[in-house]
Scaffold this motif. Sequence first.
Motif, short mmCIF file in Angstrom:
data_model
loop_
_atom_site.label_atom_id
_atom_site.label_comp_id
_atom_site.label_asym_id
_atom_site.label_seq_id
_atom_site.Cartn_x
_atom_site.Cartn_y
_atom_site.Cartn_z
N ARG A 41 0.77 -1.15 -0.01
CA ARG A 41 -0.03 0.07 0.13
C ARG A 41 0.85 1.28 -0.09
N ILE A 42 2.18 1.15 0.53
CA ILE A 42 2.96 2.42 0.62
C ILE A 42 3.19 2.78 -0.84
N PHE A 43 3.27 1.94 -1.79
CA PHE A 43 3.74 2.42 -2.95
C PHE A 43 2.63 3.42 -3.67
N GLY A 44 1.42 3.13 -3.37
CA GLY A 44 0.20 4.06 -3.87
C GLY A 44 0.08 5.20 -2.96
N GLU A 45 0.45 5.07 -1.74
CA GLU A 45 0.57 6.41 -0.85
C GLU A 45 1.62 7.36 -1.34
N PHE A 46 2.66 7.12 -2.17
CA PHE A 46 3.59 7.99 -2.72
C PHE A 46 3.34 8.08 -4.06
N GLY A 47 2.10 7.84 -4.58
CA GLY A 47 1.47 8.35 -5.98
C GLY A 47 2.16 7.30 -7.09
N GLN A 48 2.96 6.14 -6.46
CA GLN A 48 3.49 5.25 -7.38
C GLN A 48 2.60 4.13 -7.97
N GLU A 49 2.65 4.08 -9.19
CA GLU A 49 1.97 2.75 -9.74
C GLU A 49 2.97 1.80 -9.73
N PHE A 50 2.38 0.44 -9.56
CA PHE A 50 3.35 -0.56 -9.63
C PHE A 50 2.91 -1.76 -10.24
N GLU A 51 3.84 -2.77 -10.63
CA GLU A 51 3.17 -3.87 -11.24
C GLU A 51 3.92 -5.09 -10.32
N ILE A 52 2.89 -5.96 -10.13
CA ILE A 52 3.45 -7.16 -9.43
C ILE A 52 3.96 -8.16 -10.34
N LEU A 53 5.27 -8.31 -10.26
CA LEU A 53 5.78 -9.11 -11.44
C LEU A 53 5.88 -10.73 -10.83
N GLU A 54 5.84 -11.04 -9.49
CA GLU A 54 6.04 -12.26 -8.94
C GLU A 54 5.27 -12.14 -7.49
N SER A 55 4.75 -12.92 -7.19
CA SER A 55 4.29 -13.16 -5.71
C SER A 55 3.86 -14.55 -5.27
N ALA A 94 9.83 5.74 -9.97
CA ALA A 94 9.82 6.48 -8.95
C ALA A 94 9.53 8.04 -9.29
N LEU A 95 9.26 8.69 -8.57
CA LEU A 95 8.96 10.17 -8.73
C LEU A 95 9.90 10.75 -9.63
N SER A 96 11.12 10.41 -9.34
CA SER A 96 12.38 10.99 -10.20
C SER A 96 12.28 10.43 -11.73
N GLU A 97 11.37 9.81 -11.90
CA GLU A 97 11.15 8.95 -13.36
C GLU A 97 12.09 8.02 -13.63
N SER A 98 13.02 7.55 -12.57
CA SER A 98 13.66 6.21 -12.62
C SER A 98 13.06 4.99 -12.54
N SER A 99 13.17 3.81 -13.24
CA SER A 99 12.49 2.69 -12.94
C SER A 99 13.19 1.96 -12.21
N TYR A 100 12.44 1.01 -11.27
CA TYR A 100 13.09 0.06 -10.34
C TYR A 100 12.31 -1.13 -10.19
N GLU A 101 12.84 -2.36 -9.79
CA GLU A 101 12.56 -3.30 -9.21
C GLU A 101 12.63 -3.76 -7.89
N ASN A 102 11.76 -4.18 -7.07
CA ASN A 102 11.96 -4.16 -5.67
C ASN A 102 11.49 -5.66 -5.08
N LEU A 103 12.24 -6.18 -4.56
CA LEU A 103 12.03 -7.56 -3.93
C LEU A 103 11.63 -7.16 -2.37
N LEU A 104 10.40 -7.81 -2.13
CA LEU A 104 9.92 -7.82 -0.69
C LEU A 104 9.69 -9.17 -0.06
N ILE A 105 10.20 -9.46 1.02
CA ILE A 105 9.85 -10.55 1.78
C ILE A 105 9.37 -10.15 3.07
N VAL A 106 8.22 -10.69 3.68
CA VAL A 106 7.67 -10.26 4.85
C VAL A 106 7.11 -11.56 5.80
N ALA A 107 7.69 -11.78 6.72
CA ALA A 107 7.54 -12.77 7.80
C ALA A 107 6.93 -12.09 9.13
N VAL A 108 5.80 -13.00 9.57
CA VAL A 108 5.43 -12.67 10.91
C VAL A 108 5.75 -13.69 11.63
#
Length: 91
Positions: free
Chosen positions: A6-20, A39-53
Amino acid sequence: MVNELRIFGEFGQEFEILESGSTTLGGQAAQRAILSYQALSESSYENLLIVAVVGNNSYVINFVATPSEFDSLMPSVQRIIDSFEFIGLSG
């Protein structure tokens, strides 16, 4: 994982989920996602997120790189992830 994404949307960033999907982190159940965004700077990024509870705590691993660097750096990142362990867990 939804709150982390959700944080991506809060910063006005559109994102695509490539894998999950499901994975493990230090032997504990976790969720994994790879995102692509601009990103807002117009640069493109890929992001890996791993979340464990685990217990009352959540653990997040976040790796960000440009698309041209992401795949070449992933083997090193994966070794770091594989080395992660929870110390002092009972059960």
